[in-house]
Scaffold this motif. Structure first.
Motif, PDB file in Angstrom:
ATOM      1  N   LEU A  98       0.826  -1.209   0.000  1.00  0.00           N
ATOM      2  CA  LEU A  98       0.000   0.000   0.000  1.00  0.00           C
ATOM      3  C   LEU A  98       0.857   1.255   0.000  1.00  0.00           C
ATOM      4  CD1 LEU A  98      -2.791  -1.073   2.499  1.00  0.00           C
ATOM      5  CD2 LEU A  98      -2.936  -0.933   0.004  1.00  0.00           C
ATOM      6  N   ASP A  99       1.978   1.233   0.702  1.00  0.00           N
ATOM      7  CA  ASP A  99       2.883   2.382   0.694  1.00  0.00           C
ATOM      8  C   ASP A  99       3.497   2.586  -0.680  1.00  0.00           C
ATOM      9  OD1 ASP A  99       2.411   2.960   3.300  1.00  0.00           O
ATOM     10  OD2 ASP A  99       4.298   2.146   4.062  1.00  0.00           O
ATOM     11  N   SER A 100       3.802   1.490  -1.370  1.00  0.00           N
ATOM     12  CA  SER A 100       4.444   1.630  -2.675  1.00  0.00           C
ATOM     13  C   SER A 100       3.475   2.158  -3.728  1.00  0.00           C
ATOM     14  CB  SER A 100       5.030   0.299  -3.128  1.00  0.00           C
ATOM     15  OG  SER A 100       4.002  -0.636  -3.393  1.00  0.00           O
ATOM     16  N   LEU A 101       2.168   1.932  -3.539  1.00  0.00           N
ATOM     17  CA  LEU A 101       1.186   2.424  -4.496  1.00  0.00           C
ATOM     18  C   LEU A 101       0.831   3.884  -4.274  1.00  0.00           C
ATOM     19  CD1 LEU A 101      -1.272  -0.605  -4.515  1.00  0.00           C
ATOM     20  CD2 LEU A 101       0.518  -0.065  -6.172  1.00  0.00           C
TER      21      LEU A 101
ATOM     22  N   TRP B 211      14.654   2.381  -7.336  1.00  0.00           N
ATOM     23  CA  TRP B 211      15.330   1.560  -6.337  1.00  0.00           C
ATOM     24  C   TRP B 211      14.466   1.362  -5.101  1.00  0.00           C
ATOM     25  CZ3 TRP B 211      16.816   3.530  -1.583  1.00  0.00           C
ATOM     26  CH2 TRP B 211      16.813   4.916  -1.453  1.00  0.00           C
ATOM     27  N   TRP B 212      13.596   2.332  -4.762  1.00  0.00           N
ATOM     28  CA  TRP B 212      12.655   2.139  -3.650  1.00  0.00           C
ATOM     29  C   TRP B 212      11.638   1.064  -4.006  1.00  0.00           C
ATOM     30  CZ3 TRP B 212      12.835   2.968   1.235  1.00  0.00           C
ATOM     31  CH2 TRP B 212      13.500   4.070   1.756  1.00  0.00           C
ATOM     32  N   TRP B 213      11.130   1.095  -5.244  1.00  0.00           N
ATOM     33  CA  TRP B 213      10.178   0.073  -5.679  1.00  0.00           C
ATOM     34  C   TRP B 213      10.808  -1.318  -5.584  1.00  0.00           C
ATOM     35  CZ3 TRP B 213       5.123   0.792  -7.155  1.00  0.00           C
ATOM     36  CH2 TRP B 213       4.708   2.109  -7.341  1.00  0.00           C
ATOM     37  N   LEU B 214      12.048  -1.421  -6.032  1.00  0.00           N
ATOM     38  CA  LEU B 214      12.728  -2.715  -5.989  1.00  0.00           C
ATOM     39  C   LEU B 214      12.973  -3.174  -4.557  1.00  0.00           C
ATOM     40  CD1 LEU B 214      15.280  -2.231  -8.907  1.00  0.00           C
ATOM     41  CD2 LEU B 214      13.137  -3.531  -8.923  1.00  0.00           C
ATOM     42  N   LEU B 215      13.360  -2.241  -3.684  1.00  0.00           N
ATOM     43  CA  LEU B 215      13.567  -2.589  -2.287  1.00  0.00           C
ATOM     44  C   LEU B 215      12.264  -3.047  -1.643  1.00  0.00           C
ATOM     45  CD1 LEU B 215      15.324  -2.653   0.296  1.00  0.00           C
ATOM     46  CD2 LEU B 215      14.607  -0.295   0.674  1.00  0.00           C
TER      47      LEU B 215
END
Length: 120
Positions: A25-28, A35-39
């Motif tokens: 939910l935080d990533s959306l 790099w944050w998405w990948l992490l």
């Protein structure tokens, strides 16, 4: 580290999935660098599978705490609850329904009946 089965193990599985869902939910929610998405995707995968759970939970707790302090006014209580969930997971461990339990779980030691008697 213990790996409880039954109800407590299922509860830890649900806790791992809840922490991973909060990361999803935080990533959306905003524009994050790649790099944050990948992490976040790696952390969600580790938590979902129960692999390296203490490490993944610690990184999640730090991430959620940083997002809590970064967006204090607009975030509401959700990041604080996520920090507590990740810390609880860090302290409790992954449970029996995790890859950590398979890789690092209890082992059975078979001791000889007489340890001083040579094998023949």
């Amino acid at each position: 580290m213990s790996f409880p089965t039954g109800g407590p193990g299922a509860g830890l599985l649900l806790l791992r999935l809840a922490v991973a869902t909060r990361l999803l939910l935080d990533s959306l929610g905003g524009a994050l660098p790649l790099w944050w998405w990948l992490l976040l995707a790696l952390l969600m995968l580790l938590l979902g599978l129960g692999l390296l759970t203490p490490f993944a939970a610690a990184v999640c707790a730090v991430y959620q705490a940083l997002s809590l302090f970064n967006n204090w006014a607009s975030a509401g209580p959700a990041p604080a609850v996520a920090v507590f969930g990740a810390l609880a997971l860090l302290l409790l461990g992954p449970g029996a329904y995790a890859l950590d339990a398979r890789l690092f779980g209890r082992r059975r030691l078979l001791l000889p009946s007489d340890p001083f008697k040579p094998d023949s």
